[in-house]
Design a protein around this motif. Structure first.
Motif, short mmCIF file in Angstrom:
data_model
loop_
_atom_site.label_atom_id
_atom_site.label_comp_id
_atom_site.label_asym_id
_atom_site.label_seq_id
_atom_site.Cartn_x
_atom_site.Cartn_y
_atom_site.Cartn_z
N GLU A 71 100.21 -18.58 29.15
CA GLU A 71 101.75 -18.20 29.08
C GLU A 71 102.34 -19.48 29.88
OE1 GLU A 71 105.30 -16.39 28.66
OE2 GLU A 71 103.38 -15.55 27.92
N SER A 97 103.59 -17.90 23.21
CA SER A 97 102.55 -17.42 24.24
C SER A 97 101.57 -16.66 23.64
CB SER A 97 103.54 -16.51 25.31
OG SER A 97 103.79 -15.29 24.60
N GLY A 98 100.34 -17.09 24.59
CA GLY A 98 98.89 -16.64 24.17
C GLY A 98 98.59 -16.95 22.88
N THR A 115 100.57 -13.17 22.03
CA THR A 115 101.45 -12.64 22.78
C THR A 115 102.95 -12.29 22.40
OG1 THR A 115 99.93 -13.09 24.72
CG2 THR A 115 102.04 -12.36 25.20
N HIS A 153 101.56 -9.13 17.00
CA HIS A 153 100.27 -9.93 17.75
C HIS A 153 99.81 -10.59 16.53
CE1 HIS A 153 101.18 -8.16 21.43
NE2 HIS A 153 100.88 -6.76 21.07
#
Length: 353
Positions: A71, A97-98, A115, A153
């Protein structure tokens, strides 16, 4: 990438494997290994920790790519002309992110950002190094499992066998998105979205080698959904759902990776909660599947599963036991038989090249 005479001679005619591992959990990062052609044994030759938490790798055009599941998220390109992978510049941000998966399509690198819930597109230079993201396509929606599906996700993104479409699997929205990638601009446009059963939590899919079917693995529901794939229309149609564990199996199962045999006869799925590999026999057309066997994965928490280039051996990346275990595959039944293992702490991924 030239490399020295020694490294060129060393790698000539050999199969190599590349392994990812979570650096935040004590893993060494990205590793390279020689593959013994007779036994399938892996011998680690070197590693780099220049990429934080490389949860997934892919190899394209002689360059190894790794997502940094952090992140904010990033992606890195690595040279593979020596005993250890070598970073080609600093990791590039994915503007998400992620990121947990990546693939190469039409001269671009795509990442599935778990994420933040979307797909990023980064152009690749002539040297294979990714440039700044040209597009980020956010996913929208959610699912009924409150602690896992409150938001999108994206868990996987890959090109379809025809090369006309990119497909992204979203655990949070219980859906698979089909998108069109413009190779000239790097723009990504949503073409169609296929809904799966609410609460299914799709994680990964794999295409049949004939290109007319795909198999979507649920993480929140331990099953494989057989789908028809129409490359002309860019349309994925669910046909049937096959359980990966018995109905009385206790506790969550959390399947992870899915692999299809090169000849289309078998399909294998790693199941983390039971520490097993499920074997499914496919019909000649690929439109039906029957679970035929279940074997131990050789360790704990098989996060990834990969076939070697010959299609004769299967490799399980067992994250929590910290090993990669390999199996010889029985030609008649597709049943894996454990043949060996190598220690790799917090291992996440196995790819071959």
């Amino acid at each position: 990438m030239g490399g020295t005479d020694e490294t060129r001679e060393r790698g000539a005619g050999r199969t190599r494997a590349y392994l990812g591992s979570f650096t935040s959990a004590g893993g060494p990062g990205v590793l390279a290994a020689d593959v013994d052609p007779e036994t399938g044994a892996l011998t680690v030759t070197g590693s780099t920790d220049a990429v934080a938490d490389p949860s997934y790798l892919t190899l394209a055009g002689g360059v190894l790519y790794a997502v940094s599941e952090t992140e904010p998220g990033a992606v890195a390109a690595l040279a593979v002309d020596g005993p250890a992978p070598r970073p080609l510049g600093a990791p590039a941000p994915v503007d998400g992110s992620g990121p947990t998966h990546l693939s190469v399509a039409a001269g671009h690198l795509l990442t599935a950002n778990y994420t933040s819930g979307g797909v990023s597109v980064l152009p690749l230079g002539a040297d294979g190094v990714p440039g700044p993201a040209t597009a980020v396509l956010p996913h929208e929606g959610g699912g009924p499992v409150a602690d896992r599906q409150a938001s999108p996700h994206a868990h996987q993104v890959l090109p379809d066998p025809s090369g006309r479409w990119t497909v992204s699997v979203d655990l949070g929205t219980d859906s698979v998105r089909v998108c069109a990638l413009d190779p000239a601009t790097g723009a990504l446009r949503l073409h169609r979205e296929t809904a799966l059963r609410p609460g299914y939590g799709p994680r990964h899919l794999a295409f049949h080698p004939a290109g007319g079917h795909a198999y979507v693995v649920g993480e929140l529901e331990p099953a494989v959904t057989v789908c028809r794939w129409d490359a002309e229309r860019g349309e994925l149609t669910p046909l049937a759902e096959i359980p990966l564990v018995d109905a009385d199996t206790p506790g969550p199962a959390y399947p992870s990776a899915v692999v299809v045999a090169p000849d289309g006869r078998f399909l294998w799925v790693a199941v983390r909660g039971t520490d097993t590999l499920a074997v499914l026999v496919l019909s000649p057309a690929g439109d039906e599947a029957i679970r035929s066997a279940t074997v131990p994965c050789g360790g704990a928490w098989p996060r990834d599963l990969a076939l070697d280039p010959s299609g004769r051996r299967l490799y399980a990346a067992n994250e929590r036991s910290g090993d990669v275990t390999w199996f010889d595959i029985a030609p008649g039944t597709g049943t894996p038989r454990r043949a060996g293992s190598v220690e790799v702490p917090a291992v996440t991924c196995v790819v071959f090249g």
